[in-house]
Each structure stands twice: as C-alpha cells, then as structure tokens.
Design an enzyme around this catalytic site. Structure first.
Site, mmCIF file in Angstrom:
data_model
loop_
_atom_site.group_PDB
_atom_site.id
_atom_site.type_symbol
_atom_site.label_atom_id
_atom_site.label_comp_id
_atom_site.label_asym_id
_atom_site.label_seq_id
_atom_site.Cartn_x
_atom_site.Cartn_y
_atom_site.Cartn_z
ATOM 1 N N ASP A 57 0.822 -1.213 0.000
ATOM 2 C CA ASP A 57 0.000 0.000 0.000
ATOM 3 C C ASP A 57 0.856 1.263 0.000
ATOM 4 O OD1 ASP A 57 -2.445 1.492 0.237
ATOM 5 O OD2 ASP A 57 -1.895 1.870 2.321
ATOM 6 N N ASP A 90 -0.599 4.506 -6.126
ATOM 7 C CA ASP A 90 -1.076 4.023 -4.833
ATOM 8 C C ASP A 90 -0.537 2.676 -4.383
ATOM 9 O OD1 ASP A 90 -2.662 6.235 -4.362
ATOM 10 O OD2 ASP A 90 -4.371 5.405 -5.422
ATOM 11 N N GLU A 91 0.072 1.900 -5.291
ATOM 12 C CA GLU A 91 0.515 0.587 -4.857
ATOM 13 C C GLU A 91 1.675 0.061 -5.698
ATOM 14 O OE1 GLU A 91 -3.287 0.098 -5.367
ATOM 15 O OE2 GLU A 91 -3.039 0.083 -7.524
#
Length: 407
Positions: free
Chosen positions: A16, A114-115
């Site tokens: 994450d 985001d990841e």
C-alpha cells in the site's frame, strides 16, 4: 466455469502506498499520519489550489485528493502544507532499495501511484518460511528506513492481492492479509458495497445494478457472453476478476505500462463513406464507456480504415489534455476522415485505438504527479543500474571459474 486448479498459484504482494505524499509529509513534520489530519496543497497561498493528497483522518471528514483549499475547515487540528518533491522521491527510492535487496527489478511493478506489486513466488523461501512472514519482514524494513507503515495484501495474482489489501490488511492489526483461491466465496463475493471491488466505480456499479447485478457474487455468476456484448473486453475483465482471476502479469511490462483500449472490426459488407460515420460513433461510444468506467482520460487516439481496393488510411493524434467524452474523440477522428478518405470509395475494415491514459483528476494534480513520477523514475533507473552492477561484481567474485592474475 473457471478451473482454479489449472491456474499457477503465485505469491504476489500488493504494498500500500495510498496517501503517500501526505504520510511522508507527516513524518517530515514528526507527526503520526494515522492520527493527524494533514493536507498537501499545490499552493497554500491560493484558496482555489487543489489538495494533492490527504491523510486518512482528513479524508474521514470529506477532504479528498482533488478537493480545493477553500473547502478545508479552518481548524487548529488540521495541517496545511506545500509539497516537498525531494522528500517524496527520496522516500519512494528508499522503499525500492528495500525491495531490490530481495527481488529482481522485473518482479517489481509500480502499477499506479497508490501501490507496488511484487512477485515473491520463487524467492520468499530463501528468507522466510512463508509469504506472510516475508511480507512482515518487508513491512518492518520499510518502516525502519522511512518511518512509514505500509499494509500488504498477498494473493495468487495482482487482483486478489489488491483485494486482500483493500478489504482486510488495511483494517486489521497485523496490516497483512493473505487471500487464496479457496477464499473467494467467503472473502471476495461478500464484499459490500459493490464499488469496493477493484475496477468498479460508481458509474459501473449503477450500470450493473440496472442489469440486476448487486453483489460480486451476482457478477461472478452472470453470463459472460452477455457482459461482453454490453461492455466488450471490460466485461470479460470484470467477470474474471469477480471469480478471482487476473490475466495481468507483473513481468509483462507492456500490458501494464502501455495499456490500450481498442476495437478492430472487419465489416460484414462494404460501407459507403458516409455510412461509416454512425459506425465510428458507435465504436467510440463503446470505448469511452470503458474509459469512464475506469476513471481514465485518453491523450492519444489512432484509427485506420481500409477500402475495398485495400487502400488503407490511418492517423494518430495526441490531445493536449485528456478526455473521456464521446463527441470529443469522435470529432477528432471524423475531421481526419474528412481530410484523408476518398468519399466515393467503400470501406470494409475499421480500427480505433485509445492509449496514453491519465487518471480522471484535476490538471494541476496530473502535472504534479507527472513530475513526481518522472523524477522518481530517473532516480530509480540509476538505482537499478547500480544494483545490477553490484550483483554482477558479486557473481564474478563468487565464481569458481574466476582466474587469478598471472605475471
């Protein structure tokens, strides 16, 4: 319908990085991003400036990425700061340095801002007894280097690892969750609301609701041929995902870095030039629906048409700003057909392709993220080259075939 036993059981981690800019900014100020409300603003001196990022507690009161400075309440417990690009690039690089200690660069993929996905299928056992233990080791090392806590989802593919992250890892104490194919009926199918499934936004949810599909389980059992008739390739992708499958491969750089949405058809008869207008509009409408369902804007449009004489006309065009509006794209294509086509000719093949996507967000935010990704990628390229150089030196120094210098 799907035979899970025939699928390779890989171990994919989804790390994450949501609220990355806000969390890094909190750490630089010496405050905890889990507990404090902080917004990174493109320009704190302009009331209309956008929120580049916000911590989860601030998002909890309705301030999201893309909000405006004037929307943020004037409260003593809310921090408002300008971005610091050096901090963001340095922390991103620090995370990659940790990952590249254990995995090859081809097994790491920054899917979006985001990841990060990494494939540990063949390497985790050299360091730990289980993928979960390996994930915990990475999480601790990243926290040690950056003071950032990064929850991690584990799954047999990218989709399942992402869902494990979103639905379980981010809300449990360990900040790690592992999903397997056998967990699909008990963990994936009950997800609610529907738009919490990766790939489904509010637009798609409404369209699926109109078909009588209200849960992930409903989608998984809906006839695939009907979904593909309505949504094309995105219908197939949604059906696969709802059954826990994902055809994306971390090592397949082309699909992840240069995705495209296209339609290539051979018409059942020869069409007059002016008949092609409605055909082009219909295809563009289908393609832009896929864009909107993914919250994407397109910047590059290409098309080609082939006549019955096998003459082919083609054109590629790049937009200054992205769009997902049907008529914007149609007007570009039709203006070029007017210039390039023989209007007395008949046509029997048509291809329209959209690529070079950007997320559907404010232009100011796109500009900032483009700059961050460019600087991060430049630094990352240097890091990867240095890592490969060190690995080569180590292999040579450890080789039993290395010869001593002879005078």
């Amino acid at each position: 319908m799907y035979k899970y036993r025939l699928r390779e059981n890989r171990y994919i981690l989804c790390i994450d990085q949501s609220s990355f800019f806000a969390n890094v900014s909190c750490v630089s100020k010496g405050i905890n991003p889990v507990e404090h409300k902080l917004a990174v603003i493109s320009d704190t001196k302009r009331q209309g400036a956008i929120v580049i990022d916000a911590t989860e507690p601030l998002k909890g009161i309705g301030i999201e990425t893309g909000s405006r400075l004037f929307e943020i309440p004037h409260r003593s417990d809310i921090y408002i700061i300008n971005p610091n690009m050096n901090h963001y690039v340095n922390d991103s690089l620090a995370i990659y340095k940790v990952l590249l200690q254990y995995v090859d660069c081809k097994d790491v993929k920054q899917f979006n801002i985001d990841e990060i996905f990494i494939d540990i299928t063949y390497i985790y056992k050299y360091y730990c007894s289980s993928p979960k233990e390996f994930a915990n080791m990475l999480m601790e090392k990243i926290e040690h280097e950056t003071q950032l806590k990064c929850p991690i989802g584990i799954g047999p593919n990218m989709f399942m690892s992402k869902m494990a992250l979103k639905s379980e890892a981010k809300v449990n104490k360990q900040l790690i969750a592992e999903w397997k194919y056998e967990d699909i009926p008990t963990k994936l199918w009950p997800i609610h609301p529907f738009n919490k499934m990766w790939g489904i936004n509010h637009r798609v949810e409404k369209n699926l609701n109109d078909l009588g599909i209200f849960t992930v389980r409903d989608l998984a059992h809906y006839p695939l041929n009907k979904l593909m008739k309505l949504y094309g390739e995105i219908g197939k992708e949604l059906h696969l995902n709802s059954n826990g499958f994902d055809l994306n491969n971390i090592q397949d750089a082309h699909r992840l870095l240069k995705p495209s949405i296209s339609c290539d058809i051979e018409l059942t008869r020869d069409y007059q030039y002016y008949e092609m207008k409605s055909m082009i509009l219909e295809i563009v409408e289908s393609l832009t629906m896929q864009l909107r369902s993914r919250n994407l804007l397109v910047k590059s449009i290409s098309f080609s048409m082939k006549s019955r004489k096998n003459d082919r006309i083609s054109k590629q065009y790049t937009l200054k700003d992205g769009t997902n509006i049907t008529m914007d794209i149609f007007r570009v294509i039709w203006s070029f057909t007017e210039q390039l086509c023989d209007k007395q000719e008949k046509y029997h093949e048509l291809n329209i392709s959209l690529n070079n996507f950007v997320p559907e967000r404010a232009r100011e935010l796109n500009t900032f993220i483009d700059k961050f990704e460019r600087e991060r990628n430049e630094a990352l390229e240097i890091l990867i080259k240095e890592t490969k150089r060190k690995q080569k030196v180590n292999r040579q120094s450890n080789s039993p075939l290395r010869l001593s210098n002879v005078n």
